[in-house]
Every structure is written in C-alpha cells, then in structure tokens.
Scaffold this motif. Structure first.
Motif, short mmCIF file in Angstrom:
data_model
loop_
_atom_site.label_atom_id
_atom_site.label_comp_id
_atom_site.label_asym_id
_atom_site.label_seq_id
_atom_site.Cartn_x
_atom_site.Cartn_y
_atom_site.Cartn_z
N GLU A 183 37.39 81.02 22.38
CA GLU A 183 37.28 80.94 23.91
C GLU A 183 37.47 79.58 24.49
OE1 GLU A 183 33.29 82.49 24.92
OE2 GLU A 183 33.42 84.33 23.66
N VAL A 184 36.89 78.44 23.69
CA VAL A 184 37.40 77.19 24.24
C VAL A 184 38.33 76.66 22.92
CG1 VAL A 184 36.54 75.01 25.12
CG2 VAL A 184 35.41 76.95 25.60
N GLY A 185 39.51 76.52 23.15
CA GLY A 185 40.35 75.92 22.15
C GLY A 185 40.45 74.40 22.14
N LEU A 186 41.36 73.76 21.49
CA LEU A 186 41.52 72.34 21.44
C LEU A 186 41.61 71.78 22.73
CD1 LEU A 186 44.02 72.31 18.56
CD2 LEU A 186 41.43 71.78 18.43
N PHE A 187 40.95 70.54 23.17
CA PHE A 187 41.34 70.00 24.30
C PHE A 187 40.71 70.68 25.25
CE2 PHE A 187 45.41 69.20 21.93
CZ PHE A 187 45.01 67.89 21.51
N GLY A 188 39.69 71.46 25.00
CA GLY A 188 39.04 72.14 26.07
C GLY A 188 39.65 73.34 26.83
N VAL A 189 40.79 73.73 26.19
CA VAL A 189 41.71 74.92 26.74
C VAL A 189 41.08 76.02 26.72
CG1 VAL A 189 44.07 75.91 26.67
CG2 VAL A 189 43.82 73.46 26.37
N THR A 190 40.94 76.80 27.90
CA THR A 190 40.53 78.20 27.66
C THR A 190 41.42 79.35 28.20
OG1 THR A 190 39.85 78.24 29.87
CG2 THR A 190 38.13 77.20 28.45
N GLY A 191 41.29 80.57 28.05
CA GLY A 191 42.16 81.58 28.57
C GLY A 191 42.39 81.89 30.11
N ASP A 192 41.50 81.08 30.88
CA ASP A 192 41.47 81.10 32.37
C ASP A 192 43.05 80.86 32.85
OD1 ASP A 192 38.99 81.76 32.27
OD2 ASP A 192 38.22 79.61 32.97
#
Length: 442
Positions: free
Chosen positions: A185-194
């Motif tokens: 849901e929250v990937g590396l570096f804070g990346v999300t699917g939004d």
C-alpha cells in the motif's frame, strides 16, 4: 575453421583470443537490461495498467492497444530490413544500437507522465507502440553483433547466455518493482498507488535499469567495420529498398535455406510468443489462478526458461542449433498437449506441465538466433536480422488468431491451447527440411 575477427563479421581468418569473456558479458548485459521493456512495459506492468478500468472500458482499450501494436508491427516490418542493411553498409551498427536503445529508455521514462485517467490513454498507447518500434530496431543491431562477440565454436553458448540473462534480468526487475512499489500500500520512498503513481515510478526504475545495463556493450564492444570484401556503396534511403529487393533475390539464389529458415522460424517464433502471451490468460481463466498467483507463476516460468536457455547454449555448440530447436518444439507440443488434455486436473497440472513447457521456450528462441547467424553471408548480419524481425512481424497474427478461432469454435478457453500448439507444429514441419550451413550446397 570459421571465426570472428575484431571488426566483426564471419571471416576465414581467425584471430586467436580476439573474443574476450568481458565482451561477452558486456553484450549479454544488454539482454539483461532489455527485460525492463519486455517484462515491465509490455507484459506484466504498464500494458496491464493502461488497460485497467481507470482508463475506460477494458475491452475497448484492449482492442485499441492491439491496433496500436499492429501499427507498430507494420512499421517494423517495413523499416527493419532497410535500417539493418544501412547499419551494415555504413559500419555504424553499435551507434544505431545506442541511439535506438536510448530512445526506448526515453519513451519508457516518459510513461511516468501517463496518469490514471482516460485523458492520458492516447499518450500511453503512443509510448508503448513507439517503444516497440525502436526496441525492434535496437534488437536488429544487437542480434547482428552476436557475430562480433562469439566464434563458430561458441556462438550457441553466447546466444544462450544472452537470452538467459534476459529472462533472469526480468525476474530481478519484476521483483524490485512489484514488491518495492506495486504490491505494498505504501512502497519505497512513500510511493502509493494513488493516480497510478506506483506504476509510473516503476517506469522510471525500468528506464534507468535499461539505460544502465545497455552501457557495457556500447563501451566494451568495438564498432562494426565491414571488410573490403563485403563493403558496399551507400545509397539513399528509398534506394535501399531496391537494393533490399536485389539482396533478397540473391539470398534466394545463393543461400536458399536461409530464406526457408526465415519462413519457418517466423511461424514457430509466433507460437513461442503465444505461449507467454496467453499463459497468464489460461492460468487465470482455466486453472483458477489469482492475479498474484499468475505473477508468481510468471516469475517461476522465467527462472526455468532462463536456466534452460543458458544450459542449452553449450549443447547448441556441440550438436548444432537445429537439433535444439526441433527437440524444443517437440517438447513444447507434448507439454502443451498435456495441459490441454488434463485441463480438468486443476492447478497442479499447470504448475507441472505448464512449467515444463516453459523449459523449452528459451532454448528454441536462442537456438533460432544462432541457426540464422551461422547461415548469414558475411557482412549482411544487420540486413538479414532485419528480415528476421520482419518475417516474425509479418505472421504475428497467427497465434492470436488460432487461439481465438479455437475458443470461438469450441466455446471454451482451454481449446486455445490447441490453437497455439498447431502453430508450433506448423513451424516444426517447415523447419525439418531446412539444412544447416554445413549441409548447404550453394
């Protein structure tokens, strides 16, 4: 024996020690890096992203993607032989490999701007189609460079190593982007699917991956220089088509089995592409795999295919490419038939017979490249590998058509397996009469 000179091209004079292991690794790293486009862009990530519901009706978008790739295929079919021919003549094979590769890198990076909205669908389709065109152009020159990093005794091993590196590179990169950005849901570096951000960032990773691993071949392998015996006068782009027609006619007269092989390989290579193209569809619709299980199977399939391809390279040099291809095609037909006949057996059938099927895909692809490389007249590698790309594109409708036709006639998806097997069988039957280089009489 026939060997490879420092300047590339098959030559009767062998330069002892001319091919270093470092150059082989440098050349193979391009295959490793190119998995960024093959696996991440066109197979498992970006094309899945732009055919999702965020961009509109899935069926409509899938059709639009098909048309975009069809247009790209037509452009490749028309242009690839001439661009390959001109790189042979000009002695700029590595230069054009670099130019086309980094155009693909730039197009992949530009996919970051394709937000999850119908307004960005056209941009996404254009980038995928254009990427396919320039990737094929790059592949023509890359395949032609096989003669510069191998000898008559090692060409099979080198080709198999490169193709296997492509499979393994795809696995590593898929694991990075899937578990690093797409799955959490929250990937590396804070990346999300939004707004599709996780996929869009994955495209930047893929672009950097390809660009980085394309550098070794450009820095380590010398530029191709045609010999005096094979050098030809440069002509205008349009005149190149006249020269191409003359060359094909001469190829028919002097190396007819090369033409035969181009036809046979075009058909069975389309069947090989169909195995991976429809493998996920069959796993999900016939054997009940979830989307996550499909990706896990895909990774396992690439591991098996990569290892088998690397192993088969040594056998290629010992036995010749044709026995490898014939054995692989027979293995594919047998395993595919088992998947078809035992389709009611559940997931265990697909995990066993389906995974066994992938064992034969890579060796057939790699040996196909080496078989042709051994047939090509000296100094015409780019042109003939351009024809290799063209013939493959010319029949790229076969496997999808046979798959769809069998499903339509019999009303069940598993019948599509039989359609792909029929394409492979047709390619096998056309290949059997083709003679290897040492058997040709002129």
């Amino acid at each position: 024996m026939t060997g490879i000179t420092e300047q590339g091209g098959t030559d009767a004079q062998v330069l002892p020690g001319a091919i270093s292991r470092g150059r082989v690794f440098a050349w193979a790293f391009w295959d490793w890096g190119s998995a960024a486009f093959n696996a991440v862009v066109t197979t498992f990530v970006f094309t899945v992203y732009i055919t999702g519901t965020a961009f509109g009706d899935k069926d409509v978008i899938s059709a639009q993607l098909g048309w975009a790739l069809a247009i790209a295929g037509i452009l490749v079919a028309v242009l690839a032989p001439v661009t390959g021919q001109r790189s042979d003549t000009a002695g700029r094979r590595k230069l054009w490999l670099g130019i086309n590769t980094f155009i693909v890198v730039a197009l992949t990076a530009a996919m970051f701007f394709v937000q999850a909205s119908p307004d960005f669908l056209l941009l996404g389709l254009f980038l995928v189609a254009a990427g396919n065109v320039f990737f094929e152009f790059a592949s023509v020159n890359y395949n032609a460079m096989l003669a510069q990093v191998s000898t008559a005794r090692t060409i099979g091993k080198v080709s198999g190593f490169g193709w296997g590196m492509g499979y393994l590179g795809g696995i590593v990169l898929l694991l990075i982007v899937y578990f690093g950005f797409i799955s959490p849901e929250v990937g590396l570096f804070g990346v999300t699917g939004d707004n599709g951000l996780s996929v869009r960032v994955a495209m930047l990773i893929a672009a950097a991956w390809f660009g980085l691993f394309a550098l070794p071949v450009l820095l380590s392998v010398p530029e191709y220089r045609s010999s005096a015996a094979t050098r030809r006068q440069r002509v205008s782009f349009l005149r190149s088509y006249v020269v191409l027609g003359q060359d094909i006619a001469r190829l028919w007269r002097t190396s007819r089995h090369t033409v035969y092989f181009l036809a046979a390989s075009a058909i069975f290579r389309d069947g090989l592409a169909g195995v991976f193209t429809f493998g996920g569809v069959l796993a999900a619709s016939v054997f009940g795999f979830s989307p996550g299980e499909v990706i896990i199977f895909a990774i396992a399939a690439n591991v098996v295919a990569g290892i088998a391809t690397i192993i088969s390279g040594s056998l290629d040099d010992r036995l010749g490419a044709k026995p490898i291809i014939v054995t692989a095609l027979i293995g594919l037909i047998v395993c595919g038939s088992l998947v078809f006949l035992l389709h009611d057996g559940g997931q265990i059938v697909f995990w066993t017979a389906g995974l066994a099927l992938t064992f034969f895909v890579g060796p057939a692809q790699s040996a196909s490249r080496t078989f042709l490389a051994r047939l090509i007249p000296a100094g015409r590698e780019g042109e003939v590998f351009g024809l290799y790309a063209t013939t493959g594109r010319a029949v790229s409708f076969l496997a999808p058509t046979m798959f769809a036709l069998m499903v339509t006639i019999f009303g069940a998806t598993y019948w599509g397996i039989l359609g792909i097997m029929l394409v492979l069988l047709a390619g096998l039957l056309l290949l059997l009469p083709v003679k290897a280089m040492q058997d040709q009489i002129g």
